[in-house]
Structures are given as structure tokens and as C-alpha cells.
Design an enzyme around this catalytic site. Sequence first.
Site, PDB file in Angstrom:
ATOM      1  CB  THR A 252      -0.570   0.041   1.153  1.00 25.90           C
ATOM      2  OG1 THR A 252      -1.540  -1.622   1.169  1.00 25.90           O
ATOM      3  CG2 THR A 252      -1.920   0.655   0.980  1.00 25.90           C
ATOM      4  CG  ASP A 256       0.143   6.952  -2.886  1.00 22.32           C
ATOM      5  OD1 ASP A 256       0.769   6.996  -4.107  1.00 22.32           O
ATOM      6  OD2 ASP A 256      -0.131   6.739  -1.885  1.00 22.32           O
TER       7      ASP A 256
HETATM    8  O1  RIB Z   1      -2.224   4.843  -2.890  1.00 21.61           O
HETATM    9  C1  RIB Z   1      -2.496   4.801  -1.403  1.00 21.61           C
HETATM   10  C2  RIB Z   1      -3.753   5.444  -0.800  1.00 21.61           C
HETATM   11  O2  RIB Z   1      -4.395   5.011  -1.392  1.00 21.61           O
HETATM   12  C3  RIB Z   1      -4.059   5.146   0.445  1.00 21.61           C
HETATM   13  O3  RIB Z   1      -3.217   5.739   1.693  1.00 21.61           O
HETATM   14  C4  RIB Z   1      -5.259   5.236   0.992  1.00 21.61           C
HETATM   15  O4  RIB Z   1      -6.117   6.263   1.555  1.00 21.61           O
HETATM   16  C5  RIB Z   1      -5.698   6.045  -0.751  1.00 21.61           C
HETATM   17  O5  RIB Z   1      -6.156   7.062  -1.021  1.00 21.61           O
HETATM   18 NA    NA Z   2       4.421  -0.227   3.356  1.00 22.16          NA
END
Ligand code: RIB
Ligand code: NA
Length: 309
Positions: A252, A256
Site C-alpha cells: 500500500t 506514492d
Molecule cells: O496509494 C495508497 C493510498 O490510497 C492509501 O493511503 C489510501 O488512502 C488510498 O488513497
Molecule cells: Na508499506
Amino acid sequence: EDVSVVVVGSCMTDLVSQAPRLPKAGETIHGHRFFIGFGGKGANQCIQAARLGAKTAMVCKVGRDVFGNDYIQNFKNNGISTAYAEQTENAATGAASIIVNDTGENAIVIVAGANMLLGQEELQRALTAIVNAKVLVCQLEINPDTSLQALRMARENHVKTIFNPAPAIVDLCSDFFKASDVFCCNESEAELLTGMSVTSVEDASQVGLELLNKGCGSVIVTLGPQGCVVCQPTNTAPKHIPTTAVTAADTTGAGDSFTGALAFYMAHYPTMPLEEMARRANLVAAVSVQTVGTQTSFPFQKDLPTELF
Ligand code: RIB
Ligand code: NA
């Protein structure tokens, strides 16, 4: 004034359950751990850029509620300017329900809430910061019109733009491509945007060229453990940038971490080849997947090999 990276984007409170697998429709399963974390793609990217050493500002909207108050404090704790992080009475702070399985894969539902109230007026208030930044970063967890307008404001003022079309929408307005110096997406986003299937490095190269033809400066397609593919108009062929093999605990926010790292490199090493920035951003993101959580797993400059700086 001396802010180098401005992110116009989302904040979400992540409500995370770890379970052996993702449940099917109508099914209830037992998970083994629950935690609440700071998320949202915009904020995640801003946090990663800040932890690598960029002076950052976040242009965003959260609710005037407990989650929103905590979020503003989270930015302050990470040294991020909150001058343009506003709170509203009219909607709740965005929330993301996340399930992570034992192989580190996830499924996410976001309720954007206050994020959708970020608009033209808020961008005007942040105008000075945006036009004086080195790099502006946008995603698609706020009103798309706001993202597009921010990218255009930056572009018109010779600020480099990174656009991460996440989560992807099928009918993305073609103006987004023209407003992006670097268009940075993952394989599933690339599939949605082009209708092409992406299951290999070769597919990613094809899809990257297709996206490049839509008018962006450069395209990066991220491929998880396979690294990424970089497509530039000056290069004859797309370049595959592999990454190191790691054991994933929670992927996750890996995208980002990559995008935030890319923003840091573009702002602080403007003459570095994009392929080298992507190679380094791969390595930063690889650190983030090895621990559970999103922002909690994003490395600081001091935790990383000095060769990355
Ligand atoms: O890219 C990961 C994010 O996607 C998570 O933190 C969640 O909040 C969603 O927006
Ligand atoms: Na992580």
C-alpha cells in the site's frame, strides 16, 4: 517562498485490516490486525518528498473533525507547510477502508469527503507557492478539474509537473496529458487509460509509448517488483529500469513513495537524467513495501544509502 515541492491532492484516514486474503462479495472473514494511519495519495507523496529532504507544502482540504485535526498535526510533525492545508465544516475528512492480505496485496475503497471541496479558490490562495515551486504533483483523489487547473497553473509558470492518474478513470480528459511533464502511473492505471493489457515489461513499453503520444513530456509506468519503464520523446526506445528484489509486507502506498521520491529528485537534481531518478525512486519505494503501513513505512533520507543523494 523556498518551497520546492507543492502537492495539490488528497488526505485520507486509512482504516487498515490485515487478513489472510481479500474477502469475496457477501463474505465475512477474520483478520488478525487493525490499525489507523495517515494516507491519501497526495499526502503520501508529499510526506515521502519531505522525508528525503524537500521543502514541501500541501494544498488540501480535510474536515473540521478529529481526523482532520490529527492530519494537520501529522503534516507539522513531518515538517510540511500547512499554510494551504484547510479545514471545512461542510464535509468529513476523507477515509480509506483498506484490506491487506498475507502476500502484501490490497483492496481499497475511498470516500473522498472534504477532498472534493478543494477548488479554484483554494488554488488561488496557494498561487504564490505553486508558481514559485520547482515541482508540482497532482493525482485523482480530488475533483479532477482542480487537479487539471493546478497542473496548468504550474505549467504556465515553468514549474515542472508530475501527474499520477490514480485512481485511474477511463474517460480522462486529454488535457491532463498535455499538462504533464512526467505522467507516472502503474500497470493497472495504464490499462484503464489505454484499453491495452499490461502483463509484461514489453506491454508496459508499448502502453508507455501510447501514453507518450497523447502529449505528455515523459511517461513512467511502474511495475511493482519489476521496477518501471521510462518513455521519453528523446529516446528511441522505452527503457526498463529494474529494481532490487525484496519481500513485500505491505505494498500500500508504494506508488506514492515512488512518486514522492521522483518529485524530490526532480526538484533537487534538475539535471539528473529521468532514468536515473526513476532508478533511485524504485529503491526508495522498495524500502516502503518491506514494512506494514503507508506513511509509517516511508523512509527518511538518513535511513537510505548515501549513494541515493
Ligand atoms: O496509494 C495508497 C493510498 O490510497 C492509501 O493511503 C489510501 O488512502 C488510498 O488513497
Ligand atoms: Na508499506
